[in-house]
Scaffold this motif. Structure first.
Motif, PDB file in Angstrom:
ATOM      1  N   MET A  18      15.048 -13.088   6.761  1.00 18.32           N
ATOM      2  CA  MET A  18      13.764 -14.042   6.591  1.00 18.32           C
ATOM      3  C   MET A  18      12.667 -13.546   7.282  1.00 18.32           C
ATOM      4  O   MET A  18      12.865 -13.748   8.477  1.00 18.32           O
ATOM      5  CB  MET A  18      14.376 -15.417   6.824  1.00 18.32           C
ATOM      6  CG  MET A  18      15.257 -15.843   5.750  1.00 18.32           C
ATOM      7  SD  MET A  18      16.395 -17.424   6.618  1.00 18.32           S
ATOM      8  CE  MET A  18      16.973 -16.612   7.696  1.00 18.32           C
ATOM      9  N   GLY A  19      11.589 -13.362   6.574  1.00 22.63           N
ATOM     10  CA  GLY A  19      10.196 -13.120   7.360  1.00 22.63           C
ATOM     11  C   GLY A  19       9.117 -13.399   6.357  1.00 22.63           C
ATOM     12  O   GLY A  19       9.292 -14.379   5.861  1.00 22.63           O
ATOM     13  N   THR A  20       8.228 -12.632   6.094  1.00 23.69           N
ATOM     14  CA  THR A  20       7.101 -12.993   5.320  1.00 23.69           C
ATOM     15  C   THR A  20       7.725 -13.247   3.950  1.00 23.69           C
ATOM     16  O   THR A  20       7.348 -14.176   3.007  1.00 23.69           O
ATOM     17  CB  THR A  20       6.114 -11.702   5.253  1.00 23.69           C
ATOM     18  OG1 THR A  20       5.862 -11.252   6.617  1.00 23.69           O
ATOM     19  CG2 THR A  20       5.010 -12.219   4.354  1.00 23.69           C
ATOM     20  N   GLY A  21       8.674 -12.410   3.499  1.00 20.17           N
ATOM     21  CA  GLY A  21       9.300 -12.734   2.215  1.00 20.17           C
ATOM     22  C   GLY A  21      10.795 -12.937   2.701  1.00 20.17           C
ATOM     23  O   GLY A  21      11.168 -13.213   3.721  1.00 20.17           O
ATOM     24  N   ILE A  22      11.690 -12.819   1.423  1.00 18.57           N
ATOM     25  CA  ILE A  22      13.098 -12.834   1.951  1.00 18.57           C
ATOM     26  C   ILE A  22      13.763 -11.661   1.397  1.00 18.57           C
ATOM     27  O   ILE A  22      13.814 -11.453   0.121  1.00 18.57           O
ATOM     28  CB  ILE A  22      13.897 -13.748   1.584  1.00 18.57           C
ATOM     29  CG1 ILE A  22      13.534 -15.308   2.190  1.00 18.57           C
ATOM     30  CG2 ILE A  22      15.398 -13.914   1.573  1.00 18.57           C
ATOM     31  CD1 ILE A  22      14.396 -16.554   1.764  1.00 18.57           C
ATOM     32  N   GLY A  23      14.198 -10.559   2.414  1.00 14.30           N
ATOM     33  CA  GLY A  23      14.844  -9.501   1.630  1.00 14.30           C
ATOM     34  C   GLY A  23      16.409  -9.562   1.868  1.00 14.30           C
ATOM     35  O   GLY A  23      16.754 -10.656   2.098  1.00 14.30           O
TER      36      GLY A  23
END
Lengths: 332, 332
Positions: free
Chosen positions: A145-150
């Motif tokens: 979890m960060g800018t998006g979700i990888g």
């Protein structure tokens, strides 16, 4: 760490991000012997980028005290989109100008070392499987979890890369098909549109606009310090709006976990990235959601936990992928 | 088929359903040499059930013209829940009284043949992979639409069985987390609650209750002939409500397909079960939904199609699982 404790062969892992390149030498047990970080300067283009990747690799080897002859192979993790078997970047959104660049073979030429390419989130999942929170399990799914979700999936020790190197794009499963929020990728109702750090901040701003509730978040918004981290801290300090936002985020992530539990049914579901510092309350909320929504057997047997390698997962996992490709057991 | 065309070794596949047991002998290329169907009489309990499974197997071997000595192994597919590696049924909802029954080993004893157990939907997916619509692909996901939505995943030639034998339960991914319909399993917002044949009929009844629209479906409801099949037929005859219901169903299935395309990213997504007779219009609607919602690369490369083995997929796939377990390449 003394030289005696290092177990050969050794692998060099390099994790290319939009902002930084991280690199390190890793031994056969997944232990990091060195760790280096350089700025990517992605806008300078792919050839300058390869020089940076090589520099990060050389510095990591030097810092490890090993010679290049002791490095059995190089693993490179990069953000998508890509063609993993071909070693090609395709149209990576965070690396403008790097389109259709044969990054694996160019790096191999510059380093004069055999090199494999892997998706960065897949590499991180493999790193956790090999040397992190997933040591000893047979299969795991990692959400970062960060800018998006990888995401990345390791099943029976192998990464699910997929037909178009789109395996493990777990942030882009559709969890709300009707009136779903728009995702950074343009799609609707994706997990990422609800539960990424960016989405959390966006939902906080919406909530602030819709009520006059007194909350620490309003002060953070005014001060320009409204982040996933400050929302979590406010939640831990019993701010009601922040607590509700964190509960909802945990619920969304639990929905994502249930979806992979009902398809892959892994031993372990991990949450990494910035949110992996959110503390025990938050992972417990995810666990409660999973228990409520998953089938009884996976609900009681699937471990739900934070990733443990933090920002090192990418290069450690990339080194692990080099070990899979070039190690003694690989036939390579 | 002449004896010359049969390619040894041969495997016996048995597919245990709540209503019927289907069985057949399959050659090394996945061709069926015989096909037998008996009533399950599940309520008579597991020991009577094993006798029926054995009888179906014996009849299939006899019908194939082979001797038992030519059968290299037996594959049994059963509905869940189960422990695949242990060969145990756990609490299968459609087999009341069969709880915690060691069905694999009991059948092996009665048939005096080495036997493996597989989930029936996983077996069907493997059947399509080995001998049906998936011949030649590396990976596929099968959705089977009937009372519920079953599923199976084959990745790089291997079934994803999962930690608790819950791999491929693709009907139970959550596609609508807020205000989702309740599923037959008790959960909310599952794909099955929207797109199974049962759900389609339920949605039709709701639509009829909510409007006075003139539609063939109202006559079917009155006549007791409102089924997924009659709704599809009315749709093909341009009944507006039926057409809308079929479009929505295709959309839901496309959402399910996108979710597996963004996690497994298979070569092929198949739709089987009763709905696989719905015709080319319906699969085209699913394809359009996928094109609209999936990432560009999987959207253009993933094949979306109907399964082709119909009701034979289960026993053919079970035979294929026996081949994997006991065949020349298996080391078994």
């Amino acid at each position: 760490m003394s030289v005696k404790e290092r177990r050969p062969p050794f692998y060099l892992g390099i994790d290319l991000g939009g902002t930084n390149v991280k690199s390190g030498v890793v031994d056969d047990d997944g232990r990091s012997l060195s760790s280096v970080s350089l700025e990517t300067h992605a806008s300078r283009g792919p050839e300058a980028g390869v020089a940076t990747l090589a520099e990060a690799g050389r510095e990591a080897v030097e810092a490890s005290g090993l010679s290049w002859g002791e490095i059995a192979g190089v693993g490179l993790g990069t953000p998508g989109t890509m063609d993993i078997p071909a070693g090609m970047l395709l149209e990576p959104p965070n690396l403008p100008g790097w389109d259709h660049f044969p990054v694996r073979d160019r790096l191999a030429e510059v380093l004069r070392a055999r090199t494999i390419l892997q998706n960065d989130a897949n590499a991180a999942a493999y790193g956790e499987y090999w040397a992190g929170a997933g040591r000893g399990v047979r299969s795991l799914v990692l959400f970062t979890m960060g800018t998006g979700i990888g995401g990345g999936i390791v099943e029976d020790g192998r990464i699910i890369e997929g037909r178009n190197s789109h395996g493990g794009e777990c942030g882009h499963i559709i969890i709300q098909m009707e009136n779903g929020r728009q995702c950074g990728c343009g799609g609707y109702g994706h997990l990422e549109a609800y539960a990424s750090a960016t989405a959390l901040v966006k939902r906080a701003i919406e909530a602030l606009e819709q009520s006059d509730e007194s909350t620490a978040l309003r002060r953070h918004l005014a001060a320009g310090t409204l982040t996933a981290r400050s929302i979590n801290e406010a939640s831990l300090a019993n701010d009601p709006l922040a607590a509700r936002l964190m509960r909802e985020t945990a619920h969304y992530l639990a929905v994502g976990a249930v979806c992979v539990m009902h398809t892959i049914n892994p031993d372990l579901v991990l949450f990494g990235g910035g949110m992996s510092n959110a503390g025990p309350e938050f992972i417990d909320l995810i666990r409660e959601g999973v228990k409520r929504m998953a089938f009884p057997l996976p609900a009681s047997h699937t471990k739900i936990d934070y990733a443990t390698l933090g920002g090192d997962a990418g290069y450690i996992g990339a080194a692990g992928c080099a070990r899979m490709a070039f190690g003694a057991d690989s036939g390579g």
